[in-house]
Write an enzyme that holds these catalytic residues in place. Structure first.
Site, short mmCIF file in Angstrom:
data_model
loop_
_atom_site.label_atom_id
_atom_site.label_comp_id
_atom_site.label_asym_id
_atom_site.label_seq_id
_atom_site.Cartn_x
_atom_site.Cartn_y
_atom_site.Cartn_z
N LYS A 1 -14.44 8.91 -3.45
CA LYS A 1 -15.68 9.27 -2.74
C LYS A 1 -16.15 10.66 -3.17
O LYS A 1 -17.35 10.89 -3.35
CB LYS A 1 -15.46 9.21 -1.22
CG LYS A 1 -15.11 7.81 -0.73
CD LYS A 1 -14.53 7.79 0.68
CE LYS A 1 -13.82 6.45 0.94
NZ LYS A 1 -12.95 6.48 2.14
N THR B 1 -8.34 7.00 -1.78
CA THR B 1 -9.70 6.48 -1.96
C THR B 1 -10.70 7.61 -1.70
O THR B 1 -11.82 7.57 -2.21
CB THR B 1 -9.97 5.32 -0.99
OG1 THR B 1 -9.45 5.67 0.30
CG2 THR B 1 -9.32 4.04 -1.45
N LYS C 1 -8.16 14.27 4.76
CA LYS C 1 -7.31 13.08 4.74
C LYS C 1 -6.32 13.23 5.89
O LYS C 1 -6.27 14.29 6.52
CB LYS C 1 -6.56 12.96 3.42
CG LYS C 1 -5.86 14.26 2.97
CD LYS C 1 -5.16 14.11 1.64
CE LYS C 1 -6.08 14.14 0.46
NZ LYS C 1 -5.96 13.07 -0.47
N ARG C 2 -5.53 12.18 6.18
CA ARG C 2 -4.49 12.33 7.19
C ARG C 2 -3.59 13.51 6.83
O ARG C 2 -3.39 13.81 5.65
CB ARG C 2 -3.66 11.04 7.27
CG ARG C 2 -4.36 9.90 7.96
CD ARG C 2 -4.71 10.21 9.38
NE ARG C 2 -3.54 10.21 10.23
CZ ARG C 2 -3.34 9.38 11.25
NH1 ARG C 2 -4.25 8.48 11.56
NH2 ARG C 2 -2.25 9.44 11.98
N HIS D 1 0.80 -1.23 0.00
CA HIS D 1 0.00 0.00 0.00
C HIS D 1 0.82 1.27 0.00
O HIS D 1 0.27 2.35 0.17
CB HIS D 1 -0.91 0.05 1.22
CG HIS D 1 -2.02 -0.95 1.20
ND1 HIS D 1 -3.26 -0.66 0.65
CD2 HIS D 1 -2.08 -2.21 1.63
CE1 HIS D 1 -4.03 -1.73 0.78
NE2 HIS D 1 -3.34 -2.68 1.38
N LYS E 1 1.20 14.68 1.37
CA LYS E 1 -0.13 14.99 0.84
C LYS E 1 -0.30 16.49 0.58
O LYS E 1 -1.26 16.93 -0.03
CB LYS E 1 -1.21 14.50 1.81
CG LYS E 1 -1.21 12.97 1.97
CD LYS E 1 -2.28 12.52 2.97
CE LYS E 1 -2.22 11.04 3.31
NZ LYS E 1 -2.84 10.17 2.29
#
Ligand code: GL2
Length: 833
Positions: free
Chosen positions: A677, A673, A565-566, A374, A571
């Protein structure tokens, strides 16, 4: 194959029985019965939690027949079972989801309302089981939903953490962690099965001996044991009879009370063993993609793996099969390297405990196990020091050495004299403090290795797993992630779901490709109007929620630009902030600047020990404090950090989004992911060519996606030529002004030190290359602004995004796994009335 259950008839309650009936009167009676007999409350004394519990039991009663029927078919020798081994399952609340999957939402709503209560209030009060950190754990939950919905017999195996991911509060702009007590009112969805407890051993030493047939054997003499107690949660499929099981293990002491110690007056010692044993399943490590290398974490991993493998072996033998065909009945998927000690433990169980020959056991092991990678982040690749590993699992270390020695012999035959390659492939990292490389163990011990998006799977082959790919290319494959449209559309966004139903009928929730039928509706002005109204209503609801939660008022007619998100540097939430400060700077310079109003919404947790991530949260809240109060800009800019992002929060926020921020540095987000969504709910994406963004863009069309930033190869090239962030700072006036404004203390009451670590990191290192991507990002955001102001076309693009998301249903992902890796089939279950 369809199977009927042949439970003895006295096990099958009559349909109108209070435990199964769906008539409104029956539901009401059952609800109050459960309140009285199970919850032990009279209606006039009952709290909302009591009512929630009573309703949860009422719903649980209605799925038990299917659950037991599914359990029953697992025992048949010919039924193949998928075991999904995962240290995390981020399930989210069960009640609403079960109402949808059992298709009883409407009658239950009516029964609850006729009882003078509000169904949504009861749904909202459920404490979500936050037994995961983020994407990886939530993926496991989506996969369980799809496995059940596709009628594939499956068991999720994991840990029943007493404390899940912490709750986040924001105090003075900083994250504060609060212990998650999800079990405080009890958990109506789980059933403990102490009769199926297993024993788990740790430590001690090993002893060679010769068995009766004169063969060399090894026995493990453990230093301590703990018990693993299974707690089962039903996983309903959507509109089918399959109800699979999530089996989570709780650690307990074999003897909860040491009478010898007690009798000697050692009161503390008498309960100490219990305390120590129970620590194993006490708390989820709150780090996402970052290893801490703590002994307790390895104990957790081995604990749930050993429990689960013993459970699998018991089931195999009870179904009348021998262990020779374990791989024919079971396919076990390792969700990342967290369960990869399964390779050694399965070998130990087969060889030491069940006396199989090594080669035979190895064949069974590799045919049973498969591994999903992952992440490409180096800090997430698990390694355990040989000394720590050996002290906790001495027998497993020997087994790993044996696997390694046989494996390296093969490598030598294939690449004579290539010592460098041998060093890379070895299960043991010989450098410095020797360590066990868990990804290498997982690769060697599995028959299939997959990445989670097309780009990620390609990068795995080129980078971290390159040597394995060259050696065993046939094992490698890709399975692009997906998310369940039941939770992420039907449950989260009932209004959009109803609108889609009206247009294309139902049935699309299990055949998400059918959303393509909406494409023509994108050209229908009437439908566009309805679509826009739905989005507008949901935005207004979110605005109310934001006002209640944070006191910040936001205008639902502005563009809702969301990044949830985290919090992680890769990111790049801080790139988003650089854009916000750019807009702020522009508006201050030119107050008449023409632009659509924007509301920037952030959410996400930072690992408690990750200083940079916590400072990014503080930066967001600080910029928000200034911007939101500045009358020059606050009619056009709002910045909100919504605390405690979790599944429940996601269900509220994805439907309200218009712009989805997917802005990681290319090559670092394995899939993502959340991106799926958002799009499913009609948001447009601004993103890099990273992870599943690549495939989302392919599906929705380049013209309906806002692309910016360097591609993976450009990132690699820039890095190898020597990246110098300072040159971007000096050559870009706006960028310089923006960074200087933050550094000057403008957003920190004059404090120039607060954000210095962030700024210095960007100027002198910038490992995630924000400065290199900055201009491209800002230009792309300007394009977003222009596009948003053409509102008819924006809605058109929004509809097309949702219409083209069929590929990203987790049903498609599970079908891919089932066909290419598991060879697992649907087993429809018929239930005799
Ligand atoms: C992750 C990846 O970072 C993320 O991109 C991916 O979507 C999920 C699920 O495959 O896995 N890897 C990881 O360790 N975590 C993730 O979210 N925590």
């Amino acid at each position: 194959m369809t199977v009927s259950t042949n439970l003895p008839s006295f096990h099958t309650p009559g349909v109108e029985d209070d435990r199964t009936g769906l008539g409104i009167e029956t539901l009401k009676r059952a609800f109050f019965d459960n309140l009285y007999y199970v919850q032990g409350k009279l209606p006039n004394r009952a709290s909302t939690v009591d009512y929630y519990m009573a309703l949860a039991y009422t719903v649980r009663d209605r799925l038990l027949q299917r659950w037991l029927a599914t359990e029953d078919i697992l025992t048949r020798p010919e039924v193949r079972i998928v075991g999904y081994l995962s240290a995390e399952f981020l399930m989210g609340p069960h009640l609403g989801n079960n109402l949808i999957n059992l298709d009883i939402y409407a009658p239950v709503k009516q029964a609850i309302e006729e009882s003078g209560l509000n169904l949504q209030e009861l749904i909202d009060i459920e404490e979500e089981p936050g037994l995961g950190n983020g994407g990886l754990g939530r993926l496991a939950a989506c996969y369980l939903d799809s496995l059940a919905s596709l009628q594939i017999p499956a068991i999720g195996y994991g840990i029943r953490y007493e404390f899940g991911i912490f709750d986040q509060e924001i105090v003075d702009g900083w994250q504060v962690e609060i212990t998650d007590k999800w079990l405080k009112y009890g958990n109506p969805w789980e059933v403990a099965r102490p009769e199926e407890a297993v024993e788990i051993k740790f430590g001690g030493y090993t002893q060679p001996y010769t068995d009766d047939q004169g063969r060399y054997r090894v026995r493990w003499v453990p230093g301590s044991t703990v018990m693993g107690i299974p707690y089962d949660t039903p996983i309903t499929g959507y509109n089918v009879n399959t109800v699979n099981t999530l089996r989570l293990w709780k650690a307990e002491a074999p003897e909860s009370f040491d009478f010898t110690a007690f009798n000697q007056g050692d009161y503390w010692g008498a309960v100490n063993d219990k305390v120590v044993s129970e620590t194993i399943s006490k708390v989820l490590y709150p780090n996402d993609e970052q290893i801490q290398g703590k002994q307790l974490r390895l104990q957790q991993q081995f604990f749930f793996v050993s429990c689960s493998l013993q459970d699998v072996i018991r089931r195999q033998l009870e179904s009348g099969r021998t262990l020779d065909t374990l791989h024919e009945k079971f396919s076990l998927q390792m969700n990342d390297t967290h369960p990869s000690v399964a390779v050694a433990e399965l070998m130990r169980l087969l060889v030491d405990e069940h006396m199989l020959e090594w080669d035979h056991a190895w064949d069974i092991t590799t045919r049973t196990l498969a591994y999903t990678n992952h992440t490409l982040l180096p800090e997430a690749l698990e390694k355990w020091s040989v000394s720590l590993f050996g002290s906790l699992l001495p027998r497993h270390l020997e087994i790993i050495f044996e696997i390694n020695s046989r494996f390296l012999d093969q490598v030598r035959l294939r690449y004579p004299g290539d010592e460098a390659r041998l060093g890379q492939l070895s299960l043991i990292d010989e450098g410095g403090d020797r360590s066990v490389r868990m990804a290498n163990l997982a690769c060697v011990g599995s028959h299939a290795i997959n990445g989670v998006a097309a780009l990620h799977s390609e990068l795995l082959k080129k980078t971290v797993l390159h040597d394995f790919y060259e050696l065993m290319p046939e094992k490698f494959c890709n399975v692009t992630n997906g998310v369940t449209p039941r939770r992420w559309l039907a449950l989260s966004n009932p209004r959009l779901t109803a609108l889609i139903d009206r247009r294309i009928g139902n049935g699309w929730l299990t055949h998400l490709d059918r959303l393509r039928e909406l494409e023509s509706a994108a050209d229908d002005a009437g439908f566009r109007h309805e679509w826009r109204m739905v989005k507008r209503d949901i935005k207004a609801d979110l605005a109310d929620h934001i006002a209640n939660r944070t006191g910040i008022s936001v205008n639902p007619d502005t563009l809702f630009d969301i990044q949830v998100k985290r919090i992680h540097e890769y990111k790049r939430q801080h790139l988003n902030v650089l854009h916000i400060v750019t807009l702020y700077h522009r508006l201050k310079q030119n107050p008449n600047q023409d632009m659509a109003g924007r509301t920037f919404i952030f959410g996400g947790k930072a690992a408690p020990g990750y200083d940079m991530a916590k400072r990014i949260i503080k930066l967001i809240t600080s910029v928000g404090d200034v911007v939101n109060k500045d009358p020059d800009v606050s009619d056009r800019l709002r910045v909100v950090f919504l605390p405690d992002y979790n599944v429940t929060f996601g269900q509220r926020v994805y439907p309200a989004a218009e712009l989805s921020e997917q802005i990681s540095l290319a090559g670092l987000e394995a899939s993502g992911t959340g991106n799926m969504k958002f799009s499913m709910n009609g948001a447009l994406t601004i993103g890099t060519l990273d992870g599943a963004n690549v495939e989302i863009r392919e599906e929705v069309g380049a013209e309906n996606f806002f692309l910016f930033g360097m591609k993976t190869e450009e990132v690699t090239a820039l890095r190898s030529q020597g990246y110098n962030p300072m040159s971007y700072y000096h050559s870009n006036e706006t960028l310089k002004a923006v960074i200087d404004l933050i550094a000057s203390g403008h957003f920190s009451h004059g404090d120039r030190e607060l954000f210095r670590p962030l700024i210095d990191n960007l100027l002198y290192h910038d490992p995630y290359m924000l400065l290199a991507d900055y201009q491209s990002y800002v230009d792309c955001q300007d394009q977003v602004d222009r596009a948003y102001r053409d509102s008819e076309n924006w809605v058109r693009m929004s509809i097309l995004n949702a219409a083209r998301m069929g590929k990203f249903s987790s049903d498609r992902s599970i079908q891919d796994y089932a066909q290419t890796i598991w060879q697992a089939d649907a087993v429809p279950i018929e239930i005799e009335a």
